[in-house]
Motif scaffolding. Structure first.
Motif, PDB file in Angstrom:
ATOM      1  N   ASP A  72     -50.789 -42.402  32.958  1.00 31.57           N
ATOM      2  CA  ASP A  72     -50.039 -41.981  34.141  1.00 31.57           C
ATOM      3  C   ASP A  72     -50.166 -43.114  35.167  1.00 31.57           C
ATOM      4  OD1 ASP A  72     -49.835 -39.467  32.969  1.00 31.57           O
ATOM      5  OD2 ASP A  72     -50.616 -38.376  34.697  1.00 31.57           O
ATOM      6  N   GLY A 126     -34.108 -34.695  33.959  1.00 29.92           N
ATOM      7  CA  GLY A 126     -33.998 -35.669  32.872  1.00 29.92           C
ATOM      8  C   GLY A 126     -35.120 -36.682  32.912  1.00 29.92           C
ATOM      9  N   HIS A 169     -51.132 -36.902  31.476  1.00 31.47           N
ATOM     10  CA  HIS A 169     -50.262 -35.729  31.439  1.00 31.47           C
ATOM     11  C   HIS A 169     -50.076 -35.215  30.006  1.00 31.47           C
ATOM     12  CE1 HIS A 169     -46.304 -33.600  31.775  1.00 31.47           C
ATOM     13  NE2 HIS A 169     -46.849 -33.207  32.901  1.00 31.47           N
ATOM     14  N   LYS A 193     -38.135 -35.138  39.568  1.00 33.28           N
ATOM     15  CA  LYS A 193     -39.033 -35.006  40.725  1.00 33.28           C
ATOM     16  C   LYS A 193     -38.378 -35.649  41.949  1.00 33.28           C
ATOM     17  CE  LYS A 193     -42.877 -33.880  37.901  1.00 33.28           C
ATOM     18  NZ  LYS A 193     -43.734 -34.329  36.837  1.00 33.28           N
ATOM     19  N   THR A 199     -39.121 -39.947  35.443  1.00 31.86           N
ATOM     20  CA  THR A 199     -38.392 -38.679  35.390  1.00 31.86           C
ATOM     21  C   THR A 199     -37.356 -38.649  36.502  1.00 31.86           C
ATOM     22  OG1 THR A 199     -38.549 -36.280  35.499  1.00 31.86           O
ATOM     23  CG2 THR A 199     -40.137 -37.487  36.799  1.00 31.86           C
TER      24      THR A 199
HETATM   25  C1  LIG Z   1     -43.677 -33.823  35.436  1.00 28.73           C
HETATM   26  C2  LIG Z   1     -44.295 -34.880  34.603  1.00 28.73           C
HETATM   27  C3  LIG Z   1     -43.702 -35.276  33.400  1.00 28.73           C
HETATM   28  C4  LIG Z   1     -42.552 -34.541  32.800  1.00 28.73           C
HETATM   29  O1  LIG Z   1     -41.365 -34.743  33.484  1.00 28.73           O
HETATM   30  P1  LIG Z   1     -40.211 -33.629  33.349  1.00 28.73           P
HETATM   31  O2  LIG Z   1     -38.982 -34.367  33.697  1.00 28.73           O
HETATM   32  O3  LIG Z   1     -40.561 -32.553  34.314  1.00 28.73           O
HETATM   33  O4  LIG Z   1     -40.230 -33.159  31.933  1.00 28.73           O
HETATM   34  C5  LIG Z   1     -44.263 -36.327  32.736  1.00 28.73           C
HETATM   35  N1  LIG Z   1     -45.369 -36.956  33.188  1.00 28.73           N
HETATM   36  C6  LIG Z   1     -45.974 -36.579  34.327  1.00 28.73           C
HETATM   37  C7  LIG Z   1     -47.177 -37.324  34.800  1.00 28.73           C
HETATM   38  C8  LIG Z   1     -45.464 -35.521  35.062  1.00 28.73           C
HETATM   39  O5  LIG Z   1     -46.081 -35.125  36.166  1.00 28.73           O
END
Ligand SMILES: *Cc1c(COP(=O)(O)O)cnc(C)c1O
Length: 391
Positions: A177, A246, A134, A240, A237
């Motif tokens: 990831d 946050g 990411h 999601k 995170t």
């Molecule tokens: C969405 C995402 C992030 C960032 O998270 P946010 O809280 O939206 O800033 C980080 N890593 C991956 C793999 C993501 O998909």
């Protein structure tokens, strides 16, 4: 008159010609994975709200009642005066949930990744980064000033060669990831732990798409693969599956103390609003108490994959979980198919370069446990029809 920004118009027309300009529109979210776009109600298959919690009455109630007493903004960075009891309670909850000694909040997952990497490696160190990581991990590597070695996606042999070659570096860090966001495949975490141990490297795992979704208790791919006790740094995170906003890191107390002192993205940014912390804490609570949400989500995801297969849609790569990519190669084909689905009542993401490599533009369908079986079946039908029409 001299226009110092005239170059932007030129660059934007280039994007337009290549089908890469991104339109900016506003979507009105509705309950249960519906939304409204340009006056039309659509089933939303472009959300990361995997467990249908962003609209959950319990999160809304938690957010409202804390906003009523604590106000909206946090007023200061966590370091100065922004860290309230709502923040400490959420951090304690996250540490317990993740089976770690401690946790620390960041304004976003993006800030958690970029701030953590740049706090634990610097000049004289080497970071090893999967090619499909990411953007927030990539930017963390850049920001750190450590030497960055990008290895081909999932290529453990290449990674091992790079690790060997860097045996003289001060520190080594592998970043990955857990679920790759555009391909929805899982990182080989067991093998990555083995390599990290053998080569005395740190390992950072970004569970952004996995927290609440994978593992019997929802602790992500690290739980699923049984590597939680092996010392990897865990980033997640709250934006999601948790349904709020946050980022966080969970780990040993010393790591959290270090990030409190050195992670610039949490030191020099205003803390999360207390009401958001309350909503996120409720989200974590529900993830623990209601495993049916992730079970239903994974069942629906399998259902969509098999429906697409039955209807002859072959462009779905090997993938698991709620992200279902449909690779269409050209950016124009991705846009045209997404528009066609929109007319049929479905909102799906069309992902183009530079988010994905040139020639691999795709639809990115995401499911939530709030979708109904018939939504999934109708989407599969509409997509198969759209692709047949496009020839
Ligand atoms: C969405 C995402 C992030 C960032 O998270 P946010 O809280 O939206 O800033 C980080 N890593 C991956 C793999 C993501 O998909």
């Amino acid at each position: 008159m001299h226009d110092p920004l005239s170059w932007i118009s030129d660059e934007l027309s280039v994007l337009d010609e290549r089908g890469l300009a991104r339109t900016r529109r506003s979507v009105t979210p509705l309950a249960d994975a519906w939304c409204e776009l340009s006056g039309k109600r659509l089933r939303n298959f472009a959300t990361n709200d995997y467990l249908n919690l962003a609209h959950d009455p319990r999160l809304i109630k938690a957010d409202r009642s804390v906003a009523a007493s604590a106000g909206c903004g946090a007023r200061a960075s966590a370091l100065v005066a922004g860290r309230t009891g709502w923040h400490t309670r959420l951090e304690t909850k996250l540490a317990q949930f993740e089976h770690q000694e401690a946790a620390i909040l960041f304004p976003t997952g993006y800030a958690a990744n970029s701030g953590t990497i740049s706090a634990i490696v610097s000049r004289g160190d080497v970071v090893f980064s999967d090619r499909l990581n990411h953007a927030s991990l990539i930017d963390g590597c850049r920001l750190s000033r450590a030497e960055t070695r990008v290895y081909p996606h999932g290529d453990l042999a290449a990674l091992q060669r790079e690790l060997k070659a860097a045996s003289q570096a001060r520190r080594r860090l592998i970043v990955t990831d857990a679920v790759f966001s555009m391909d929805a495949d899982l990182a080989p975490l067991v093998e990555l732990c083995d390599l990290a141990e053998r080569h005395e490297s740190m390992l950072l795992i970004d569970e952004a798409h996995a927290t609440g979704v994978f593992g019997e208790k929802g602790r992500g791919v690290a739980e699923l693969k049984g590597i939680e006790e092996r010392g990897a740094i865990r980033v997640g995170t709250l934006s999601k599956a948790v349904g709020a906003m946050g980022g966080f890191v969970a780990g040993p107390q010393k790591l959290i103390d270090w990030l409190w002192n050195r992670a610039r993205t949490q030191m020099f940014s205003t803390a999360l609003p207390p009401a958001v912390c309350a909503a996120a804490a409720e989200g974590i609570e529900i993830i623990q108490r209601e495993p049916w949400r992730r079970e239903r989500l994974l069942t629906l995801s399998d259902r969509l994959r098999s429906q697409l297969q039955d209807r002859g849609v072959e462009s779905v790569p090997q993938s698991v979980g709620p992200i279902v990519p449909v690779v269409l190669n050209s950016a124009r084909a991705a846009i045209a198919t997404a528009e066609c689905l929109e007319r049929a009542g479905f909102l799906v993401g069309a992902i183009r370069p530079p988010t994905v490599p040139e020639g691999t533009s795709r639809l990115r369908i995401t499911l939530t446990c709030g979708h109904r079986e018939e939504d999934v079946d109708e989407l599969a039908g509409a997509l198969a029809a759209a692709l047949r029409k496009a020839g």
